[in-house]
Structure formats: structure tokens, C-alpha cells
Design a protein around this motif. Structure first.
Motif, PDB file in Angstrom:
ATOM      1  N   LEU A 207      12.652   8.878  -2.245  1.00 20.60           N
ATOM      2  CA  LEU A 207      11.590   9.867  -2.387  1.00 20.60           C
ATOM      3  C   LEU A 207      10.212   9.222  -2.337  1.00 20.60           C
ATOM      4  O   LEU A 207       9.296   9.734  -1.682  1.00 20.60           O
ATOM      5  N   THR A 208      10.055   8.087  -3.004  1.00 22.10           N
ATOM      6  CA  THR A 208       8.747   7.432  -3.054  1.00 22.10           C
ATOM      7  C   THR A 208       8.285   7.000  -1.669  1.00 22.10           C
ATOM      8  O   THR A 208       7.129   7.213  -1.292  1.00 22.10           O
ATOM      9  N   THR A 209       9.163   6.406  -0.897  1.00 21.96           N
ATOM     10  CA  THR A 209       8.775   5.960   0.444  1.00 21.96           C
ATOM     11  C   THR A 209       8.572   7.147   1.385  1.00 21.96           C
ATOM     12  O   THR A 209       7.712   7.106   2.261  1.00 21.96           O
ATOM     13  N   PHE A 210       9.337   8.208   1.170  1.00 24.91           N
ATOM     14  CA  PHE A 210       9.126   9.432   1.954  1.00 24.91           C
ATOM     15  C   PHE A 210       7.737  10.001   1.670  1.00 24.91           C
ATOM     16  O   PHE A 210       6.972  10.312   2.591  1.00 24.91           O
ATOM     17  N   VAL A 211       7.393  10.132   0.394  1.00 24.99           N
ATOM     18  CA  VAL A 211       6.087  10.687   0.012  1.00 24.99           C
ATOM     19  C   VAL A 211       4.959   9.788   0.500  1.00 24.99           C
ATOM     20  O   VAL A 211       3.932  10.261   0.997  1.00 24.99           O
ATOM     21  N   ASP A 212       5.146   8.483   0.372  1.00 21.43           N
ATOM     22  CA  ASP A 212       4.131   7.545   0.830  1.00 21.43           C
ATOM     23  C   ASP A 212       3.905   7.690   2.337  1.00 21.43           C
ATOM     24  O   ASP A 212       2.770   7.672   2.814  1.00 21.43           O
ATOM     25  N   GLY A 213       4.980   7.854   3.086  1.00 16.99           N
ATOM     26  CA  GLY A 213       4.856   8.049   4.522  1.00 16.99           C
ATOM     27  C   GLY A 213       4.230   9.384   4.879  1.00 16.99           C
ATOM     28  O   GLY A 213       3.449   9.486   5.831  1.00 16.99           O
ATOM     29  N   LEU A 214       4.552  10.415   4.108  1.00 16.04           N
ATOM     30  CA  LEU A 214       3.970  11.728   4.355  1.00 16.04           C
ATOM     31  C   LEU A 214       2.463  11.706   4.075  1.00 16.04           C
ATOM     32  O   LEU A 214       1.676  12.316   4.800  1.00 16.04           O
ATOM     33  N   ALA A 215       2.065  10.993   3.028  1.00 16.12           N
ATOM     34  CA  ALA A 215       0.633  10.850   2.735  1.00 16.12           C
ATOM     35  C   ALA A 215      -0.075  10.150   3.888  1.00 16.12           C
ATOM     36  O   ALA A 215      -1.178  10.537   4.291  1.00 16.12           O
ATOM     37  N   ALA A 216       0.551   9.100   4.433  1.00 13.67           N
ATOM     38  CA  ALA A 216      -0.039   8.376   5.558  1.00 13.67           C
ATOM     39  C   ALA A 216      -0.173   9.266   6.788  1.00 13.67           C
ATOM     40  O   ALA A 216      -1.055   9.056   7.626  1.00 13.67           O
ATOM     41  N   ALA A 217       0.695  10.272   6.885  1.00 13.14           N
ATOM     42  CA  ALA A 217       0.649  11.216   8.008  1.00 13.14           C
ATOM     43  C   ALA A 217      -0.271  12.393   7.714  1.00 13.14           C
ATOM     44  O   ALA A 217      -0.244  13.403   8.436  1.00 13.14           O
ATOM     45  N   GLY A 218      -1.097  12.277   6.679  1.00  7.25           N
ATOM     46  CA  GLY A 218      -2.031  13.349   6.345  1.00  7.25           C
ATOM     47  C   GLY A 218      -1.351  14.585   5.813  1.00  7.25           C
ATOM     48  O   GLY A 218      -1.875  15.696   5.957  1.00  7.25           O
ATOM     49  N   TRP A 219      -0.161  14.427   5.193  1.00  3.87           N
ATOM     50  CA  TRP A 219       0.604  15.520   4.612  1.00  3.87           C
ATOM     51  C   TRP A 219       1.024  16.551   5.658  1.00  3.87           C
ATOM     52  O   TRP A 219       1.200  17.729   5.355  1.00  3.87           O
ATOM     53  N   ARG A 316       4.927  -3.884   2.149  1.00  2.19           N
ATOM     54  CA  ARG A 316       3.629  -4.560   2.095  1.00  2.19           C
ATOM     55  C   ARG A 316       2.636  -3.861   3.032  1.00  2.19           C
ATOM     56  O   ARG A 316       1.464  -3.687   2.687  1.00  2.19           O
ATOM     57  N   ALA A 317       3.106  -3.473   4.200  1.00  2.00           N
ATOM     58  CA  ALA A 317       2.226  -2.761   5.138  1.00  2.00           C
ATOM     59  C   ALA A 317       1.731  -1.458   4.526  1.00  2.00           C
ATOM     60  O   ALA A 317       0.589  -1.047   4.739  1.00  2.00           O
ATOM     61  N   SER A 318       2.580  -0.812   3.725  1.00  3.52           N
ATOM     62  CA  SER A 318       2.188   0.426   3.067  1.00  3.52           C
ATOM     63  C   SER A 318       1.049   0.198   2.087  1.00  3.52           C
ATOM     64  O   SER A 318       0.103   0.992   2.017  1.00  3.52           O
ATOM     65  N   THR A 319       1.093  -0.887   1.332  1.00  5.10           N
ATOM     66  CA  THR A 319       0.047  -1.149   0.342  1.00  5.10           C
ATOM     67  C   THR A 319      -1.260  -1.573   0.992  1.00  5.10           C
ATOM     68  O   THR A 319      -2.308  -1.531   0.341  1.00  5.10           O
ATOM     69  N   GLU A 320      -1.216  -1.959   2.258  1.00  5.27           N
ATOM     70  CA  GLU A 320      -2.420  -2.416   2.940  1.00  5.27           C
ATOM     71  C   GLU A 320      -3.150  -1.298   3.662  1.00  5.27           C
ATOM     72  O   GLU A 320      -4.212  -1.523   4.243  1.00  5.27           O
ATOM     73  N   ARG A 321      -2.593  -0.075   3.622  1.00  2.00           N
ATOM     74  CA  ARG A 321      -3.287   1.056   4.225  1.00  2.00           C
ATOM     75  C   ARG A 321      -4.517   1.412   3.407  1.00  2.00           C
ATOM     76  O   ARG A 321      -4.542   1.203   2.190  1.00  2.00           O
ATOM     77  N   PRO A 322      -5.534   1.995   4.019  1.00  2.83           N
ATOM     78  CA  PRO A 322      -6.706   2.441   3.262  1.00  2.83           C
ATOM     79  C   PRO A 322      -6.285   3.426   2.179  1.00  2.83           C
ATOM     80  O   PRO A 322      -5.420   4.270   2.413  1.00  2.83           O
ATOM     81  N   PRO A 323      -6.864   3.359   0.960  1.00  5.95           N
ATOM     82  CA  PRO A 323      -6.478   4.234  -0.138  1.00  5.95           C
ATOM     83  C   PRO A 323      -6.508   5.714   0.184  1.00  5.95           C
ATOM     84  O   PRO A 323      -5.702   6.480  -0.309  1.00  5.95           O
ATOM     85  N   LYS A 324      -7.428   6.149   1.045  1.00  5.99           N
ATOM     86  CA  LYS A 324      -7.538   7.573   1.326  1.00  5.99           C
ATOM     87  C   LYS A 324      -6.290   8.122   1.999  1.00  5.99           C
ATOM     88  O   LYS A 324      -6.066   9.329   2.016  1.00  5.99           O
ATOM     89  N   GLN A 325      -5.447   7.233   2.592  1.00  2.00           N
ATOM     90  CA  GLN A 325      -4.242   7.693   3.238  1.00  2.00           C
ATOM     91  C   GLN A 325      -3.072   7.827   2.267  1.00  2.00           C
ATOM     92  O   GLN A 325      -2.036   8.337   2.623  1.00  2.00           O
ATOM     93  N   LEU A 326      -3.239   7.353   1.037  1.00  2.00           N
ATOM     94  CA  LEU A 326      -2.121   7.296   0.108  1.00  2.00           C
ATOM     95  C   LEU A 326      -2.074   8.470  -0.838  1.00  2.00           C
ATOM     96  O   LEU A 326      -1.151   8.611  -1.601  1.00  2.00           O
ATOM     97  N   GLY A 327      -3.049   9.310  -0.822  1.00  2.00           N
ATOM     98  CA  GLY A 327      -3.048  10.458  -1.725  1.00  2.00           C
ATOM     99  C   GLY A 327      -3.634  10.089  -3.073  1.00  2.00           C
ATOM    100  O   GLY A 327      -3.410   9.018  -3.595  1.00  2.00           O
ATOM    101  N   GLY A 328      -4.366  10.984  -3.655  1.00  2.00           N
ATOM    102  CA  GLY A 328      -4.918  10.804  -4.973  1.00  2.00           C
ATOM    103  C   GLY A 328      -6.104   9.858  -5.005  1.00  2.00           C
ATOM    104  O   GLY A 328      -6.634   9.539  -6.059  1.00  2.00           O
ATOM    105  N   GLY A 329      -6.557   9.366  -3.852  1.00  2.00           N
ATOM    106  CA  GLY A 329      -7.671   8.425  -3.830  1.00  2.00           C
ATOM    107  C   GLY A 329      -8.984   9.100  -3.564  1.00  2.00           C
ATOM    108  O   GLY A 329      -9.055  10.270  -3.303  1.00  2.00           O
TER     109      GLY A 329
END
Length: 329
Positions: A207-219, A316-329
Motif C-alpha cells: 500500500l505504501t509504495t502504491f500510494v507513493d507512486g500515485l502521489a508521484a503521478a499527481g494522484w 531510494r529514487a522515491s525519496t529523491e523526488r521533489p517533496p511536492k510530488q509526495l503529497g502533504g508537502g
């Protein structure tokens, strides 16, 4: 424990309100501990809506008749049987309020629902493990409407239990049974489990990686299901599952072959049609609100994986994305 349990719920958000509703329905005397800025709203009471597959416009339920506290000093003036933690993993760690609350709640049973791999251990350093019951959240809940004008529901908190869902709990037997009896008396589908934290570790990783990927896709489901996005989520999910399984001493051998991009392509549209709410909007609203928790969990997988010598490149690539893509930033 008294005949009429006194229960303190920390947090009166969408999850705290649902648990509070069932606990009050069981005959408990309940109170919420909230920040000062939320106290007046809580004192006015809440409106709840229980959704169903064939009940998308349910009648509103009035939820009131509870106490509201804003400080540990107020909490200390009363006796408590149970303390329910209805906040995120990151809110749990913010400041020293947990330590202060532990000092003023006597021998009360504490009930936690946080999903992080280290949450139970962290809390056990502040509350005796002999008083700690771990649970999970089997329902979806949100402040309605998810999008202005897009729902027949009025303002309030809506919640939905998927078919056959059960709320699992584990902990010291006597305290666990007290929690289970209380919830069942209120109509909540509570069930005993040997180790909830271990049971949810691998599903939480997916679930966490799914949500993280969905956030990167702009929801956006459409952008999430694009080949490049799915490939990244697939790699990150496999890494996180292996790490969670290693940490909890489980085998992921049966799950990993199923964890393919095709799984998301099939399940996501199916879930969108089945749930009695705007699923895309729900995921954006809920997981943006707890975006810091998602990032914390990704960092936990990365740290544990590095320690274990397991692959972590996609995480690691996920943590290096700009915060605005991760949601809640």
C-alpha cells in the motif's frame, strides 16, 4: 475495568470519530483529546454517514454526548480505562505528548493503529507492553464531501467497511479481550489475531509504495497506470515487500510472483467501480493528509533494506523526488 468503560481517544479526525461512534454505541463514556484549534468544532458534535455497496446516500447520524479535552492536565483530572491513539505515525512522534499522556493515564490499556514497522517498538518504550493492544483500520473514512458538489452527502464524516472486513487486534490476553468485548458490543467487527503488526507489515509495504507512486503521478489513476509509472511502483513494491518480510521474519515467496504491473491494472479499475465513493479523490485527500507518514515508512524500508543488504534502488529514487510530488508537502 469498570462496568461502563471510560475511553479517551487521541485525535477526532475521520478515524477517531468512527472508533468513537462504535465505542459510544457499546456504552462507553468517551472523550476526545484534541488540539485547541479543533476543540470548538468537536464540542458541537459530529455528523456521520455509514456507506454501503448499495447505500451511497445514507441518512446522517448525529454523534455527540462526549467530552473534549485539550491538555494532559485536563486528562489527569479523570480516570481512564482505555486510551485510543487515532493519529498518524508522525503525529505520534511529534513532541513529548505521548510521554506526558502515559504519566497521567494510570494503568489504562492503550490501543494503537499506526502502521509503521517501528511504531509498536517506539510506543513500547513509553507505555508498558503489558498494557499495549495493537490494531489496524479495516475501513475507509473521510470528511465529506471529497470534492465540492460531487456528492449527495452533506458535511460530515463518511465511512465504509468493505465486505467481510474485520478489525484485527492483538495484545496481552486480558486487555485484548476487554477491547474486543467492548467493540463487539457496539457492533464493530473486531477479531483477535496473534500479532497484528506482523500481519499488516507486508500488505502495508504494498500500500505504501502504491500510494507513493500515485502521489508521484499527481494522484491521477491514468498517469499512475502509464507503463513507466507502473514499472517504478512494481520495483519499489517488490523491494518494500522483501524488506518488510525480512524485518518480520516472514516469507514473501508466494506474493512476489503476483506483484506485477498487471495486478495494479486489474485491481485499480475494479476497486474504483466497487467502492461507494470517489476512490481517486479519497486516496488523494486521505494520503495527502498523512503524506508525512508515507514518507516516514518509505524511509524505514530504505534504512532497513540497506541494513539487511537488500535491494533499495527504487525506494531510494522515491525519496529523491521533489517533496511536492509526495503529497502533504
Amino acid at each position: 475495568m469498570s462496568t461502563k468503560p471510560r475511553v479517551l481517544l487521541v485525535g477526532a479526525g475521520a478515524i477517531g470519530q468512527v472508533f468513537g461512534w462504535f465505542l459510544q454505541s457499546a456504552g462507553c463514556e468517551i472523550s476526545f483529546l484534541v488540539k485547541e484549534k479543533h476543540a470548538e468544532e468537536a464540542r458541537r458534535g459530529f455528523t456521520l454517514y455509514e456507506l454501503g455497496l448499495f447505500k451511497r446516500s445514507p441518512a446522517p447520524m448525529t454523534f455527540s454526548g462526549f467530552g473534549v479535552h485539550v491538555s494532559t492536565e485536563e486528562v489527569a483530572a479523570q480516570r481512564w480505562d482505555q486510551v485510543w491513539l487515532c493519529v498518524s505515525s508522525t503525529a505520534l512522534r511529534a513532541g513529548s505528548w505521548v510521554d506526558a499522556l502515559a504519566r497521567v493515564t494510570g494503568e489504562a490499556t492503550w490501543v494503537m493503529h499506526q502502521p509503521g514497522l517501528h511504531d509498536r517498538d517506539w510506543l513500547s518504550q513509553r507505555v508498558s507492553p503489558g498494557r499495549l493492544v495493537a490494531g489496524m483500520v479495516p475501513f475507509l473514512s473521510f470528511h465529506a464531501p471529497l470534492r465540492p458538489g460531487a456528492s449527495a452527502l452533506g458535511p460530515g464524516t463518511a465511512f465504509w467497511f468493505p465486505p467481510l472486513s474485520r478489525g484485527l487486534f492483538s495484545g496481552p490476553e486480558e486487555r485484548l479481550q476487554q477491547v474486543l468485548r467492548t467493540l463487539r458490543a457496539g457492533g464493530y467487527p473486531a477479531r483477535r489475531h496473534r500479532d497484528v503488526a506482523r500481519a499488516i507489515a507486508v500488505p502495508s509495504a504494498v500500500l505504501t509504495t502504491f500510494v507513493d507512486g500515485l502521489a508521484a503521478a499527481g494522484w491521477s489513476f491514468e498517469r499512475f497506470l502509464a507503463p513507466e509509472s507502473l514499472a517504478q511502483v512494481h520495483r519499489a513494491a517488490q523491494e518494500a515487500v522483501r524488506i518488510a518480510a525480512w524485518h518480520t521474519q516472514q516469507s514473501a515467496a508466494l506474493l512476489l510472483p503476483l506483484l506485477r504491473p498487471l495486478l495494479f491494472k486489474v485491481l485499480l479499475p475494479l476497486a474504483s467501480r466497487m467502492v461507494p465513493l470517489d476512490f481517486e479523490a479519497y486516496l488523494e485527500v486521505h494520503f495527502t493528509k498523512v503524506g508525512e507518514q508515507t514518507r516516514l515508512m518509505v524511509r524505514e524500508y530504505l534504512e532497513l533494506g540497506s541494513k539487511a543488504g537488500l535491494p533499495v534502488e527504487a525506494l531510494r529514487a522515491s525519496t529523491e523526488r521533489p517533496p511536492k510530488q509526495l503529497g502533504g508537502g
